[in-house]
Design a protein around this motif. Structure first.
Motif: not given
Length: 494
Positions: A370-380, A89-99
């Motif tokens: 908050h360091g939460v990765a984002v996922g895309c659902s199956a597009w329908s 993870l890319n940790v910058v201060g208290k922000e943990r970016s996964t995107i």
């Protein structure tokens, strides 16, 4: 445990928890008792009520005959296998970016995992979802996806196909490799098999050798993400844990790489207890990471509060040692004063309905912070009768210009945004089978011209009209009774 023994153990536990630190108690106490203790803490019960709840532990409605020997044997067989690795993870201060948006994305994304969320596990950025896949087609779909280099599978109780994929393609693949799946490829079109093999070659993922000796390596390279249905959410932490362990036993995987709550469409008590159960399963090694699906900002903040309440004793103790008045300050204030950070115990992934037509910028921003990765659902049904006609026409025109299918363009859009995506398809027609290869990581990277340049990305970003789930007509974690109109969206539930 006999009733008398349980009563004695419950009373002893009550005394023990007041005599020891929370950390020591969690590491030494019995699993079921700790689950009840955490549930009590979340509910904010008094000490007297806590004892009463311990004494009145209801009998579980779940069969106790979970094959733990089978689970432990499978876990042992894979524990020494090497794991794939990429930067964390890319940790910058208290922000943990996964995107991290990029025109060129690696096939793997590191997400938080392991005991107390202190390590990482790699999730393939492009997977395959069993959403809306019939039981009859599921085995063929998984076999074709595996040949196409896909190693991330999105499964769930409500999808109804776990039994088929566990008994056939996953077992055959884990036991023998791709050679074990050869019966699925007999009679298939040569062009289809060639497309799958080309996609696999472009997947950039390690491939274990065929044969029984490679089973552990093949398991470590798979990422199986299972969704707990809304009906499986419970106020009993013990029941949730037993359900997940039963699923692990049924799938014969040794562990699950991720378990997610399928939606927030239950109630606070069930969401909180279910999430605490998943944290315990993660810390116990039964699951590697935790996810949620269709959670909006308020639902995510509720989970953050659940974790904070669980850690209340530690926060108060730290504040007291630092000389703060623990009686006149609220828990949130004390947490801020002591520098409390619960990001490691927040979900690793939030999978939502995400497309250029609804980019959910507020949810994505919260997750990124908050360091939460984002996922895309199956597009329908994005191109259905009620779909965003003008926007869909623009997307279709761009896909044609780039020599891609519309689905490939959406996968590529997701990749370059820094998301994880799990497209789906069927296996009844050649076109559906080809889509499995086309929409894989290798398929979306087949040609350099598939890359979306800055101008094209701005065109796609301009399509955001906040297209709501109520207009899509898809049901993934909810049913018709939940939808109240065209502007309804599951992320607004809490």
């Amino acid at each position: 445990m006999k009733p008398a023994g349980f009563i004695t153990a419950g009373a002893s536990l009550f005394v023990f928890l007041f005599a020891c630190s929370v950390g020591d108690a969690l590491s030494l106490c019995d699993d079921a008792h700790i689950s009840r203790r955490d549930a009590i803490k979340v509910a904010g019960t008094t000490a007297t009520t806590a004892v009463n709840l311990l004494l009145s532990e209801p009998a579980s409605s779940i069969d106790d005959s979970i094959d733990m020997e089978r689970i432990n044997a499978a876990r042992t067989s894979i524990s020494s296998e090497p794991k794939m690795s990429i930067p964390g993870l890319n940790v910058v201060g208290k922000e943990r970016s996964t995107i991290k948006p990029s025109i060129s994305q690696t096939p793997l994304l590191a997400i938080k995992a392991g005991r107390e969320g202190k390590s990482t596990i790699n999730i393939p950025r492009v997977g395959f979802s069993l959403f809306k896949t019939s039981y009859e087609e599921a085995g063929k779909c998984v076999a074709l996806a595996l040949r196409g280099g896909v190693r991330h599978f999105d499964i769930g109780t409500s999808y109804g196909t776990n039994g088929e994929i566990a008994q056939q393609p996953l077992k055959l693949y884990l036991d023998n490799g791709l050679v074990g799946l050869k019966s699925y490829f007999i009679g298939e079109d040569d062009e289809l098999l060639k497309a799958l093999d080309e996609a696999a070659a472009l997947s950039k993922l390690q491939s274990a050798p065929d044969g029984s000796v490679g089973r552990g390596a093949r398991r470590s390279q798979l990422f199986v993400s299972h969704k707990l249905s809304n009906k499986e959410q419970s106020t009993s932490i013990l029941d949730v844990k037993r359900r997940v362990k039963q699923t692990i036993s049924d799938l014969n995987l040794g562990y699950l790489d991720m378990v997610s709550m399928h939606s927030s469409l239950t109630d606070k008590e069930r969401r909180s207890a279910t999430y605490l159960a998943l944290l315990e399963l993660r810390d116990g090694g039964f699951i590697k990471s935790i996810g949620v699906c269709n959670f909006g900002v308020k639902a995510l903040e509720e989970l953050s509060d659940t974790v904070k309440t669980r850690d209340m004793d530690g926060i108060v103790d730290s504040a007291s040692k630092l000389g703060y008045d623990v009686n006149s300050n609220k828990l949130d204030d004390l947490a801020s004063l002591v520098g409390y950070d619960n990001s490691k115990d927040l979900p690793a992934v939030n999978q939502i309905e995400l497309s250029p037509f609804n980019m959910h910028k507020d949810i994505v921003h919260w997750c990124d912070k908050h360091g939460v990765a984002v996922g895309c659902s199956a597009w329908s049904k994005l191109s259905g009768a009620d779909g965003p006609a003008d926007g869909w026409a623009t997307l279709s025109e761009l896909a044609t210009k780039k020599g891609m299918t519309k689905a490939q363009l959406l996968v590529r859009w997701s990749l370059q945004k820094g998301y994880v995506c799990v497209p789906r398809s069927g296996s009844k027609s050649t076109a559906q089978k080809l889509a499995i290869a086309e929409n894989s990581y290798g398929g979306a990277n087949r040609l350099q011209s598939f890359a979306i340049d800055d101008e094209e990305m701005r065109t796609l970003d301009a399509l955001d009209v906040g297209y709501r789930a109520g207009r899509l007509g898809r049901k993934d974690g909810w049913d018709d009774n939940d939808v109240t109109g065209p502007e309804w969206d599951p992320t607004d539930f809490v």
